[in-house]
Scaffold this active site. Structure first.
Site, PDB file in Angstrom:
ATOM      1  CB  SER A   1      -9.038  11.373  26.826  1.00  0.00           C
ATOM      2  OG  SER A   1      -9.701  11.023  25.499  1.00  0.00           O
TER       3      SER A   1
ATOM      4  CB  CYS B   1      -8.049   1.703  26.166  1.00  0.00           C
ATOM      5  SG  CYS B   1      -9.046   0.626  25.132  1.00  0.00           S
TER       6      CYS B   1
ATOM      7  CG  HIS C   1      -5.086   0.156  23.599  1.00  0.00           C
ATOM      8  ND1 HIS C   1      -6.234   0.886  22.960  1.00  0.00           N
ATOM      9  CD2 HIS C   1      -4.260   0.886  23.260  1.00  0.00           C
ATOM     10  CE1 HIS C   1      -5.860   2.237  22.725  1.00  0.00           C
ATOM     11  NE2 HIS C   1      -4.521   2.168  22.910  1.00  0.00           N
TER      12      HIS C   1
END
Lengths: 357, 634
Positions: free
Chosen positions: B325, B382, B369
Site C-alpha cells: 500500500s 482502502c 469502508h
C-alpha cells in the site's frame, strides 16, 4: 574490379615485428594478459589502417597534402590553447582502448607538405623554395615542442630533413653545416646551464652519476650487457623481471628483449628492421614521381630513425627522450601512424606495378 | 611550371635516386653503429655487466599510497588506516627457509594457518618480494624480534597501514570494505597503479570510489647491502595519498536506526529530500567488515553465509519487495491527474468485482469502508477504492505514472549493482511471461501487489520525491571529496542530480490533496498509523503504511522447516517524510516478516524522526546560542 593490393615482403616483415612485440610484451609486462589483449587490438587496428591506406591512389596524397597539413596545424594550435585553459594537459583524444594525439597527424602531414613544397618546383630547390620548406617543417615542430613532446619533435624534424636531403640539398652545404656544428659545439656547451652540461656529460659517462641522471641508462645497459651472446632466455631476464628497468614494457622494452634473447636476438631484430627499411627505400627508388619518391624515402627512413634513437637511448648512446621502439613497444599512438605510413608506401608500390603493366 | 617539371624529369629522377642510394648507405651505417654498440655491451663487456646484474644493489621499491579516509557528514571517521606491525620474509635473502621459520617461531607465535598461507605465497610470488608471515604483531613480539633481528637475515618487521572500520558492522552495507586483491581483480586492474598495494575496495563506497580512494603509487630508489637489507634511500618520488571522502551519511542516525530495528531483519533508508543526500542506509542484520580486510577464515565465512538471517545480503540495495500500500498515494495522484476529483466517492462493501466476473478482490478489512473519497481512502488504505481507480486508469497509465516516480528503474545511487526492481506493463508481461495482461492484474498492481517489486532504496527515493512534490533527485551517498595530496585543500562537491524524467508537470492542488491524505495517515484518528505514532508529536508528518505479502527476496535459501511460519509472515512497510511544510528527512522502512506496516514499521520511522529532528533542532539552537551568548561556555 576492386581487389586488395599489398606488398607482401613488407606485410610479412611487419607481421613478424608484431608477433615479436607480443612475445616480448608477455615477459616485459609481468605476464599480464590485459597488455597482450590491448596490444593485439592495436595491432589489428593498425593493420586495418595499413590496408585502408594502401588502397588509396598515391597521387591523392599530393593533392591532399596541404589539407592534411593545415588540419594538423589547426589541431595542434587548439591542443595548445586548450592545454593552457584546461591545465590537465589535454594532448590526447580518447578512443577507448587507445589514445590518439593530434601530433600523430603531423608525423605524416609534415613530410607530405615538405615534399609537396619541394616537388612543385624544379629540383634541387632554389634557396627561396628551400626556405619555405624549412618554415613548413619547423612551424609544427615548434608547436609540438611546446606541448612539450621532445621525442616527437625530433622525429618529425628528422622526417622533414630527410626530404630536404633527398631533394638535393647540396653536399657542400651539408659538409659546411656539419663542420660548423662541430666547431661551435664547445661554445654552445659553455653557454648551457650547469645542470644541462651535467646531463650531457652523464650520457658519456653515466657512472659519474649512477643514482641520479644515470640510473635509467645504467640499469638498462646492465640488462643488455647481462644478456650476453645468447641471452638468458624468454622470461628469464633477472634484470628485467626484477623491475630495475623503468618503462620496461614501453620505451625500454629493447633492454628486456636484449637481456632475454642476447646478441643473436638483437642481430635478428635489427636485421628485420633493416630489411623493412630497405624495402621501403627500394619501392621509393622505383617509383616514377618525384613527390612520391621524396615521401616514400622519408617514411622508410624515419622508421629506422625510430629504431636508432630508441636503441641508442636504451643502450646509453643517446640521451633519454621518449621515443618508442616501433611496433614493439607497448602503446598505440605511434603504431597506427607508422602503419598508415607503410600503407602509403604499399600504395605507391602497387600503383607502380600497375603502371609498368 | 608543368613544362619545367617535364623538362627536368630525368635529371630529377637521377638526383633523387642517387640520394636514395646514399640513404641506403646511411641506413647501413646507422644499423652497424647500433650493432657495434650492442656487441660492445653484450659480448665485449658481458662479464662486467653479468657481475653487475648479479650484484645489483640499487632497486626501485614501490611506495604504496595511503588510502583516502571516509568520514560521515559530521566529520566522524568511518574508515581509517591504522598502523600495524607485520613480520615479513624475503625468500631470496634466506639461505635455509626451514631453519629460519623454526627459529622465528621460537620468539613469535606462528599459527599453522599463517604458515600455510605463507607457503602458498612462496609458490605463487617472486622470491625477491617481501612475503608476509604474520600480520598484527603485538608490541611485545615486535620488541622480542627486534632484539634478535641479527639472527634472521631476510626477515624483517614492517610497519604497515591497515584499513579499519571503527563502526564495525553498522555501516558495512554502505561502506563495503577493502580486501586482498583476488585473481579476477588482478586481471582487470592496472598493475602499475597497484604496485605495493595488496588491497582493493570490494563493495559499497570502497568499491564505487576505488579510483578516488586509491591514490598514486610512489617509488624509492633503495641501496641495499649484500643481504638485500636496505641501507639508505637514494631518491624518492613520494606517493600521493588518495582522496578523503565525506559522506552524506549521519553515522549516529545510522546506528540509531539499526538499534531501533534491533534483531529484526529489514532496511531503513533516510534521505534528505532537497539534495538526495542519503542520511542513513541500513540493512539489518550486518557483519563486521574488519574481519574481511585480511581475508576471513573459512569457518567464520561459512557461518555468515549459512546464517538463515542472511547478514551478507544488502537488503537496502538488493532486496526486492512488493511495495504494497505504500504506493497508493501515487495511484491516487495518477487518478487526480487523469480526471478523478478529490470528492468522488467509491462505495466499499469489503470487496470489488470486475464486470462479468464472479471473482471477489477483497479489501483488507472484511466489513468494508462504506462510501469513501480519495483522502480517506489514502488514510484508511482502502483497497476497493484503489481497485476501482486502477481499473479506470488501466495498466498503461499506471505503469508510466508510477515509473516516473522511479519504480522499476535504477535510482542512480553511487553504489554498484543496483537492481531495476519491477514495474510491470503489458509489454513486459508478453516478453517475459509470454501471456497477455489480465484486467485483474491491473487491480492488484493498484495496491502494490502482484508483479511489482521495489527495493528499499527505491521506496526511499519515492518518499523523497513525494516530499519534493514530484521532483525526483538521485540519491547520493557522497557529499564531497577532499584531495589527499596534502598541499592545499581542494574540495570537490557533488551537486544534487535531478532526474530529467521527474519534471512532470503536476497540478500542485492535486499534490495538496495527496499530502493531506498522507498527513491524515499519521495525524487523523482515522489514519492507519495514527494509533501507533500519531500522538505527542512536535512536528508534522506525512506517510503511508504498507503490508506486503511475502515474496522471496533472493534465490538459493534453504528455509528451516520449523521457521517456515516466521518467514511466511507479511512484510511491514512504511514511507514517510517530515516536517510536511519543509521536509528535512524522508524515509522508507521495511521489516521482513514483521507483520503490519502500521504497528511495526511506522513506529520505527517515528523514533528515527524524533531523534533526527530533535538533533537538528538542538544543533540549530546550540549554534544560535553560541552566537548570542559567546561567553556562556557552551
Amino acid at each position: 574490379m576492386f581487389r586488395i593490393k599489398l606488398d607482401w615482403p613488407l606485410v610479412i616483415g611487419l607481421l613478424m615485428l608484431g608477433f615479436t612485440s607480443l612475445v616480448i610484451l608477455w615477459s616485459a609486462g609481468g605476464e599480464n594478459p590485459r597488455l597482450i589483449v590491448n596490444q593485439s587490438l592495436r595491432l589489428m587496428v593498425a593493420f586495418a589502417v595499413l590496408i585502408l591506406f594502401s588502397q588509396i591512389r598515391p597521387e591523392s596524397w599530393s593533392r591532399w597534402a596541404p589539407m592534411i597539413y593545415g588540419a594538423g596545424l589547426v589541431l595542434l594550435v587548439m591542443v595548445l590553447l586548450f592545454g593552457y585553459t584546461g591545465k590537465g594537459a589535454q594532448r590526447w583524444l580518447d578512443l577507448g582502448f587507445m589514445r590518439f594525439q593530434p601530433s600523430e597527424i603531423m608525423k605524416l602531414g609534415v613530410p607530405m607538405m615538405v615534399a609537396w613544397v619541394l616537388a612543385r618546383r624544379r629540383l634541387p630547390p632554389s634557396s627561396l623554395n628551400l626556405f619555405s620548406a624549412l618554415i613548413v617543417l619547423f612551424l609544427p615542430a615548434f608547436l609540438i615542442l611546446e606541448q612539450p613532446d621532445l621525442g616527437t619533435t625530433i622525429m618529425i624534424t628528422l622526417s622533414g630533413l630527410v626530404i630536404v636531403f633527398l631533394a638535393g640539398f647540396a653536399w657542400r652545404y651539408i659538409a659546411l653545416l656539419g663542420a660548423l656544428g662541430l666547431v661551435s659545439m664547445p661554445a654552445v656547451f659553455n653557454m648551457l646551464h650547469p645542470y644541462q652540461q651535467r646531463r650531457i656529460l652523464t650520457l658519456f659517462d653515466p657512472w659519474s652519476d649512477p643514482l641520479g641522471g644515470g640510473y635509467h641508462s645504467i640499469q638498462s645497459m646492465i640488462a643488455i650487457g647481462a644478456g650476453g651472446a645468447q641471452g638468458k632466455g624468454w622470461l628469464q631476464g633477472s634484470q628485467s623481471q626484477l623491475e630495475f628497468i623503468p618503462e620496461r614494457h614501453t620505451d625500454f622494452i629493447f633492454s628486456v628483449y636484449s637481456e632475454e634473447f642476447g646478441f643473436v636476438g638483437v642481430f635478428m631484430l635489427l636485421l628485420l628492421y633493416t630489411l623493412i627499411t630497405a624495402r621501403g627505400l627500394y619501392i621509393s627508388y622505383n617509383t616514377k614521381d618525384s613527390f612520391l619518391r621524396l615521401l616514400g624515402g622519408s617514411i622508410s627512413m624515419t622508421f629506422l630513425f625510430y629504431v636508432f634513437v630508441n636503441v641508442g637511448m636504451v643502450s646509453g648512446m643517446l640521451p633519454v627522450v621518449g621515443v618508442p621502439l616501433p611496433l614493439i613497444s607497448y602503446g598505440g599512438t605511434s603504431m597506427v601512424t607508422l602503419m598508415a605510413g607503410f600503407g602509403i608506401l604499399m600504395g605507391i608500390h602497387s600503383h607502380q606495378r600497375l603502371m609498368s603493366n | 611550371m608543368e613544362q619545367l617539371e617535364l623538362k627536368d624529369y630525368l635529371h630529377e629522377t637521377k638526383l633523387i635516386q642517387g640520394r636514395l642510394f646514399a640513404l641506403g648507405i646511411i641506413l647501413i651505417l646507422l644499423v652497424l653503429t647500433l650493432m657495434t654498440r650492442v656487441w660492445y655491451l653484450q659480448i665485449y663487456q658481458h662479464e662486467k655487466f653479468d657481475v653487475l646484474s648479479k650484484d645489483n644493489r640499487v632497486r626501485l621499491v614501490a611506495v604504496p599510497p595511503i588510502r583516502g579516509q571516509i568520514y560521515d557528514r559530521k566529520g566522524r571517521v568511518l574508515a581509517e588506516n591504522l598502523p600495524i606491525f607485520t613480520l615479513e620474509i624475503v625468500p631470496d635473502q634466506v639461505a635455509d627457509m626451514r631453519a629460519l621459520l623454526d627459529e622465528v617461531a621460537r620468539i613469535v607465535m606462528i599459527s599453522p594457518n599463517q604458515l600455510k598461507r605463507f607457503e602458498a605465497a612462496l609458490r605463487s610470488r617472486p622470491g625477491f618480494e617481501a612475503h608476509i608471515l604474520k600480520l598484527n604483531l603485538s608490541e611485545e613480539e615486535v620488541a622480542r624480534f627486534m632484539v634478535n633481528q641479527h639472527r634472521f637475515p631476510g626477515a624483517q618487521v614492517q610497519a604497515r597501514l591497515q584499513r579499519s572500520y571503527p563502526y564495525g558492522g553498522e555501516l558495512v552495507h554502505v561502506l563495503g570494505y577493502v580486501g586482498r586483491i583476488n585473481q579476477r581483480e588482478k586481471d582487470s586492474i592496472d598493475p602499475q597503479a597497484y604496485k605495493g598495494t595488496e588491497y582493493i575496495g570490494k563493495l559499497g563506497i570502497e568499491e564505487y570510489y576505488e579510483s578516488e580512494l586509491l591514490g598514486k603509487v610512489g617509488f624509492e630508489q633503495i641501496e641495499t647491502n649484500a643481504h638485500g637489507r636496505p641501507i639508505r634511500t637514494l631518491d624518492r618520488m613520494p606517493a600521493v595519498s588518495g582522496n578523503d571522502l565525506v559522506l552524506n551519511i549521519d553515522a549516529e542516525l545510522q546506528v540509531k536506526a539499526r538499534q531501533i530495528l534491533g534483531d529484526r531483519r529489514g532496511s531503513v533508508i533516510a534521505i534528505e529530500p532537497a539534495t538526495g543526500g542519503v542520511l542513513a542506509f541500513v540493512s539489518n542484520p550486518t557483519y563486521d567488515p574488519n574481519k574481511f580486510v585480511n581475508g576471513i577464515d573459512h569457518r567464520s565465512y561459512g557461518e555468515l553465509r549459512d546464517d538463515p538471517q542472511r547478514p551478507l545480503l544488502n537488503r537496502a540495495l538488493y532486496g526486492r519487495y512488493a511495495p504494497g500500500s505504500t504506493i497508493k498515494q501515487l495511484v491516487a495522484l495518477a487518478g487526480l491527474e487523469n480526471g478523478w476529483s478529490a470528492s468522488q466517492q467509491v462505495s466499499c462493501p469489503g470487496y470489488y468485482q470486475l464486470k462479468g466476473s464472479s471473482h471477489r478482490y477483497r479489501c483488507w478489512t472484511r466489513v468494508g469502508h462504506g462510501p469513501t473519497n480519495l483522502i480517506s481512502a489514502i488514510m484508511k488504505s482502502c483497497d476497493v477504492f484503489f481497485y476501482q481507480m486502477a481499473n479506470s486508469l488501466g495498466i498503461d497509465k499506471l505503469h508510466d505514472f508510477l515509473g516516473s516516480f522511479g519504480l522499476g528503474s535504477k535510482t542512480g545511487i553511487d553504489l554498484r549493482g543496483e537492481p531495476d526492481g519491477l514495474m510491470p506493463s503489458r509489454e513486459w508481461k508478453r516478453r517475459v511471461k509470454g501471456v497477455v495482461w489480465y484486467p485483474g492484474e491491473t487491480l492488484i498492481t493498484g495496491i502494490g501487489q502482484g508483479f511489482t517489486l521495489a527495493t528499499p532504496l527505491q521506496l526511499g527515493v519515492m518518499s523523497a520525491t513525494m516530499a519534493n512534490r514530484g521532483q525526483r533527485v538521485e540519491p547520493r551517498i557522497i557529499n564531497h571529496m577532499v584531495e589527499g595530496a596534502g598541499d592545499g585543500y581542494t574540495a570537490m562537491d557533488f551537486t544534487p542530480v535531478i532526474r530529467e524524467n521527474s519534471q512532470v508537470e503536476f497540478n500542485q492542488a492535486n499534490f495538496d490533496t495527496i499530502l493531506e491524505g498522507m498527513r491524515g495517515v499519521v495525524e487523523s484518528p482515522e489514519g492507519t498509523a495514527h494509533y501507533y505514532i500519531g500522538r505527542d508529536k512536535s512536528y508534522s508528518m506525512a506517510g503511508k503504511t504498507g503490508t506486503a505479502q511475502v515474496v522471496n527476496i533472493a534465490q538459493g535459501a534453504r528455509y528451516d522447516a520449523s521457521k517456515l511460519t516466521e518467514f511466511q509472515k507479511d512484510h511491514a512497510l512504511f514511507v514517510a517524510f517530515a516536517p510536511v511544510e519543509e521536509p528535512k528527512i524522508a524515509i522508507a522502512v521495511i521489516v521482513e516478516n514483521g507483520g503490519g506496516g502500521s504497528s511495526v514499521a511506522a513506529p520505527i520511522a517515528r523514533q528515527i524522526f524524533d531523534y533526527y529532528l530533535a538533533a537538528e533542532t538542538n544543533e540549530e539552537s546550540a549554534s544560535l546560542a553560541r552566537v548570542t551568548q559567546p561567553d556562556s561556555g557552551l
